[in-house]
Design a protein around this motif. Structure first.
Motif, PDB file in Angstrom:
ATOM      1  N   VAL A 131       0.931  -0.986  -0.068  1.00  0.00           N
ATOM      2  CA  VAL A 131       0.009  -0.093  -0.048  1.00  0.00           C
ATOM      3  C   VAL A 131       0.802   1.400   0.013  1.00  0.00           C
ATOM      4  O   VAL A 131       1.616   1.474  -1.015  1.00  0.00           O
ATOM      5  N   ASN A 132       0.755   2.066   0.918  1.00  0.00           N
ATOM      6  CA  ASN A 132       1.631   3.470   1.073  1.00  0.00           C
ATOM      7  C   ASN A 132       3.120   3.083   1.142  1.00  0.00           C
ATOM      8  O   ASN A 132       3.992   4.033   0.777  1.00  0.00           O
ATOM      9  N   ALA A 133       3.435   2.099   1.659  1.00  0.00           N
ATOM     10  CA  ALA A 133       4.904   1.639   1.875  1.00  0.00           C
ATOM     11  C   ALA A 133       5.632   1.705   0.275  1.00  0.00           C
ATOM     12  O   ALA A 133       6.559   1.747   0.086  1.00  0.00           O
ATOM     13  N   PHE A 134       4.705   1.060  -0.324  1.00  0.00           N
ATOM     14  CA  PHE A 134       5.042   0.655  -1.748  1.00  0.00           C
ATOM     15  C   PHE A 134       5.301   2.133  -2.575  1.00  0.00           C
ATOM     16  O   PHE A 134       6.190   2.433  -3.279  1.00  0.00           O
ATOM     17  N   ARG A 135       4.256   3.188  -2.228  1.00  0.00           N
ATOM     18  CA  ARG A 135       4.658   4.692  -2.711  1.00  0.00           C
ATOM     19  C   ARG A 135       5.754   5.180  -2.247  1.00  0.00           C
ATOM     20  O   ARG A 135       6.306   5.894  -2.941  1.00  0.00           O
ATOM     21  N   ILE A 136       6.117   4.782  -0.748  1.00  0.00           N
ATOM     22  CA  ILE A 136       7.086   5.580  -0.384  1.00  0.00           C
ATOM     23  C   ILE A 136       8.473   5.050  -0.797  1.00  0.00           C
ATOM     24  O   ILE A 136       9.399   5.785  -1.140  1.00  0.00           O
ATOM     25  N   GLY A 137       8.421   3.806  -1.315  1.00  0.00           N
ATOM     26  CA  GLY A 137       9.574   3.078  -1.779  1.00  0.00           C
ATOM     27  C   GLY A 137       9.819   3.786  -3.291  1.00  0.00           C
ATOM     28  O   GLY A 137      10.897   4.124  -3.675  1.00  0.00           O
ATOM     29  N   LYS A 138       8.707   3.887  -4.216  1.00  0.00           N
ATOM     30  CA  LYS A 138       8.807   4.812  -5.094  1.00  0.00           C
ATOM     31  C   LYS A 138       9.316   6.189  -5.347  1.00  0.00           C
ATOM     32  O   LYS A 138      10.102   6.586  -6.165  1.00  0.00           O
ATOM     33  N   ILE A 198      18.375  -7.794 -10.846  1.00  0.00           N
ATOM     34  CA  ILE A 198      18.163  -7.337  -9.446  1.00  0.00           C
ATOM     35  C   ILE A 198      19.390  -7.370  -8.885  1.00  0.00           C
ATOM     36  O   ILE A 198      20.055  -8.478  -8.995  1.00  0.00           O
ATOM     37  N   ASP A 199      20.025  -6.317  -8.124  1.00  0.00           N
ATOM     38  CA  ASP A 199      21.230  -6.465  -7.485  1.00  0.00           C
ATOM     39  C   ASP A 199      21.076  -6.118  -6.178  1.00  0.00           C
ATOM     40  O   ASP A 199      22.095  -6.353  -5.161  1.00  0.00           O
ATOM     41  N   ALA A 200      20.100  -6.063  -5.449  1.00  0.00           N
ATOM     42  CA  ALA A 200      19.522  -6.095  -3.970  1.00  0.00           C
ATOM     43  C   ALA A 200      18.123  -5.913  -3.738  1.00  0.00           C
ATOM     44  O   ALA A 200      17.250  -5.519  -4.786  1.00  0.00           O
ATOM     45  N   VAL A 201      17.809  -6.204  -2.630  1.00  0.00           N
ATOM     46  CA  VAL A 201      16.264  -6.108  -2.333  1.00  0.00           C
ATOM     47  C   VAL A 201      16.045  -5.320  -1.126  1.00  0.00           C
ATOM     48  O   VAL A 201      16.814  -5.365  -0.019  1.00  0.00           O
ATOM     49  N   TYR A 202      15.039  -4.367  -1.149  1.00  0.00           N
ATOM     50  CA  TYR A 202      14.781  -3.363   0.076  1.00  0.00           C
ATOM     51  C   TYR A 202      13.290  -3.658   0.396  1.00  0.00           C
ATOM     52  O   TYR A 202      12.675  -3.554  -0.607  1.00  0.00           O
ATOM     53  N   ILE A 203      13.112  -4.216   1.524  1.00  0.00           N
ATOM     54  CA  ILE A 203      11.389  -4.376   2.019  1.00  0.00           C
ATOM     55  C   ILE A 203      11.271  -2.922   2.825  1.00  0.00           C
ATOM     56  O   ILE A 203      11.912  -2.704   3.796  1.00  0.00           O
ATOM     57  N   ILE A 204      10.402  -2.419   2.611  1.00  0.00           N
ATOM     58  CA  ILE A 204       9.961  -1.301   3.382  1.00  0.00           C
ATOM     59  C   ILE A 204       8.592  -1.486   4.043  1.00  0.00           C
ATOM     60  O   ILE A 204       7.370  -1.833   3.532  1.00  0.00           O
ATOM     61  N   SER A 205       8.538  -1.538   5.248  1.00  0.00           N
ATOM     62  CA  SER A 205       7.408  -1.822   6.261  1.00  0.00           C
ATOM     63  C   SER A 205       7.518  -1.201   7.588  1.00  0.00           C
ATOM     64  O   SER A 205       8.698  -1.383   8.418  1.00  0.00           O
ATOM     65  N   TYR A 240      -3.281   3.460  14.774  1.00  0.00           N
ATOM     66  CA  TYR A 240      -2.867   2.354  13.321  1.00  0.00           C
ATOM     67  C   TYR A 240      -3.620   2.933  12.320  1.00  0.00           C
ATOM     68  O   TYR A 240      -4.624   3.541  12.214  1.00  0.00           O
ATOM     69  N   THR A 241      -2.738   2.808  11.113  1.00  0.00           N
ATOM     70  CA  THR A 241      -3.040   3.291   9.869  1.00  0.00           C
ATOM     71  C   THR A 241      -2.469   4.552   9.576  1.00  0.00           C
ATOM     72  O   THR A 241      -2.310   4.721   8.478  1.00  0.00           O
ATOM     73  N   TYR A 242      -2.426   5.525  10.707  1.00  0.00           N
ATOM     74  CA  TYR A 242      -1.915   6.722  10.406  1.00  0.00           C
ATOM     75  C   TYR A 242      -0.546   6.646   9.589  1.00  0.00           C
ATOM     76  O   TYR A 242      -0.274   7.470   8.529  1.00  0.00           O
ATOM     77  N   ASN A 243       0.406   6.111  10.197  1.00  0.00           N
ATOM     78  CA  ASN A 243       1.596   5.863   9.634  1.00  0.00           C
ATOM     79  C   ASN A 243       2.259   7.312   9.042  1.00  0.00           C
ATOM     80  O   ASN A 243       2.662   7.501   7.847  1.00  0.00           O
ATOM     81  N   THR A 244       2.165   8.408  10.138  1.00  0.00           N
ATOM     82  CA  THR A 244       2.604   9.718   9.658  1.00  0.00           C
ATOM     83  C   THR A 244       4.255   9.760  10.009  1.00  0.00           C
ATOM     84  O   THR A 244       5.022  10.122   9.163  1.00  0.00           O
ATOM     85  N   SER A 245       4.468  10.051  11.319  1.00  0.00           N
ATOM     86  CA  SER A 245       5.767   9.717  11.526  1.00  0.00           C
ATOM     87  C   SER A 245       6.701   8.740  11.044  1.00  0.00           C
ATOM     88  O   SER A 245       7.848   9.020  10.570  1.00  0.00           O
ATOM     89  N   THR A 246       6.169   7.548  10.692  1.00  0.00           N
ATOM     90  CA  THR A 246       6.969   6.500  10.296  1.00  0.00           C
ATOM     91  C   THR A 246       7.464   6.804   8.811  1.00  0.00           C
ATOM     92  O   THR A 246       8.780   6.986   8.287  1.00  0.00           O
ATOM     93  N   TYR A 247       6.459   7.222   7.875  1.00  0.00           N
ATOM     94  CA  TYR A 247       6.963   7.544   6.382  1.00  0.00           C
ATOM     95  C   TYR A 247       7.454   8.730   6.708  1.00  0.00           C
ATOM     96  O   TYR A 247       8.235   9.082   5.615  1.00  0.00           O
ATOM     97  N   LEU A 248       7.169   9.801   6.996  1.00  0.00           N
ATOM     98  CA  LEU A 248       7.804  10.952   7.218  1.00  0.00           C
ATOM     99  C   LEU A 248       9.374  10.882   7.307  1.00  0.00           C
ATOM    100  O   LEU A 248      10.064  11.620   6.721  1.00  0.00           O
ATOM    101  N   SER A 249       9.641  10.125   8.406  1.00  0.00           N
ATOM    102  CA  SER A 249      11.227  10.003   8.536  1.00  0.00           C
ATOM    103  C   SER A 249      11.961   9.440   7.520  1.00  0.00           C
ATOM    104  O   SER A 249      12.985   9.728   7.306  1.00  0.00           O
ATOM    105  N   MET A 250      11.192   8.419   6.908  1.00  0.00           N
ATOM    106  CA  MET A 250      11.777   7.843   5.738  1.00  0.00           C
ATOM    107  C   MET A 250      12.022   8.937   4.568  1.00  0.00           C
ATOM    108  O   MET A 250      13.022   9.033   4.077  1.00  0.00           O
ATOM    109  N   LEU A 251      11.012   9.871   4.395  1.00  0.00           N
ATOM    110  CA  LEU A 251      11.123  10.540   3.329  1.00  0.00           C
ATOM    111  C   LEU A 251      12.182  11.883   3.803  1.00  0.00           C
ATOM    112  O   LEU A 251      12.990  12.352   2.767  1.00  0.00           O
TER     113      LEU A 251
END
Length: 310
Positions: free
Chosen positions: A51-58, A84-91, A142-153
């Motif tokens: 879901v949104n982790a996929f989009r953060i990865g993009k 493929i030369d590596a795999v990144y899992i975003i969760s 649960y589901t807000y995933n705000t600080s989580t994805y913001l920190s990644m970006l």
């Protein structure tokens, strides 16, 4: 309001709206040195997220020759391992589908990385310690995933949480009207460079409102392609950093400014603040149902999912 204290002390009877969590998260992340993601060593990674982790990865890997997959398509992508030369899992949680994906990938001869916010991520069992990239987060519903994805970006190093916070408080909040509760549908219009953010915002509408309040998102160029064939007097048109003189009833047009050099973290934060304001001005659909939903989801995934993610 002291949003940081609010986020640290809420319980199931006082769940915050999304805009409060954004402001609290920006306060919180202002005090951290955000980890950096190496996007140079591996130029053809497979990036997997749901879901949104996929989009953060993009967004994170947009400048590489990456392939992208979700929990339904990753096996097809792995079948072409020679590309493929590596795999990144975003969760954010490092659980649910991420654990099974990590287990399968760990059996292959590929460097495996986990980008997560969970110190005890179940998927980390299959990833060597130095390849687990742990990002800060603050407690949120649960589901807000705000600080989580913001920190990644923010890991790109081109944006600072404190600058985004200052802009939101000075330039965004004053532009949000108190009439959003009179509207039952919203179309968000974005600059073309934020095409991937459309999905972030549409998912947030799904999670917060289900079928009760409609949320759509398009770039300003996509708006030209039959997005307003069917008009509605109760649809709001919210333009972020772009001019709208064509779409929707004039009294239902809202313009939200963006920073002069707006990056992906600022775009996410500002969009979520506006969606949170919509949530605050409507019936509390999410707050009424999230506890029961988490009980249901816990059965579906076979693991405990709490309404408050600590």
């Amino acid at each position: 309001m002291d949003y940081l204290t609010r986020i640290r002390t809420f319980d199931l009877t006082t769940l915050p709206d999304l805009d409060e969590v954004v402001l609290g998260a920006l306060h919180y992340l202002s005090d951290f040195d955000i980890p950096q993601i190496d996007r140079e060593t591996y130029r053809r990674p497979l990036v997997i997220g749901s879901v949104n982790a996929f989009r953060i990865g993009k967004i994170l890997f947009q400048d590489t020759d990456a392939r992208f997959a979700n929990e339904s398509s990753y096996r097809d992508a792995l079948a072409e391992i020679e590309h493929i030369d590596a795999v990144y899992i975003i969760s954010a949680s490092g659980g649910k589908h991420a654990r099974e994906i990590a287990r399968e990938v760990s059996a292959l001869s590929l460097p495996l990385f986990l980008i997560t916010n969970n110190f005890e991520a179940p998927a980390a069992e299959y990833v060597i310690d130095e390849n687990v990239l742990l990002f800060p987060h603050i407690r949120e519903p649960y589901t807000y995933n705000t600080s989580t994805y913001l920190s990644m970006l923010l890991s790109t190093g081109e944006e600072r949480a404190e600058d985004i916070l200052a802009f939101v408080e000075s330039s965004v909040l004053p532009q949000i009207p108190e009439t959003l509760g009179t509207l039952d549908a919203f179309t968000l219009m974005l600059p073309t460079q934020f095409d991937t953010h459309k999905g972030l915002f549409q998912t947030k509408f799904d999670e917060l409102f289900g079928p009760r309040v409609v949320g759509r998102a398009f770039t300003i160029e996509q708006m030209k392609h039959a997005k307003t064939v069917i008009p509605s007097d109760t649809e709001g048109f919210i333009s972020f950093g772009v001019s709208n003189t064509d779409y929707g009833k004039e009294h239902n047009r809202i313009t939200i400014p963006l920073p002069k050099r707006c990056g992906p973290a600022a775009m996410m934060a500002i969009g979520y603040v506006v969606i949170g304001a919509i949530q605050r001005q409507h019936h509390a659909f999410f707050k009424e149902h999230i506890e029961a939903y988490c009980a249901f989801a816990s059965q579906v995934f076979g693991q405990t999912i709490n309404p408050i993610v600590e």
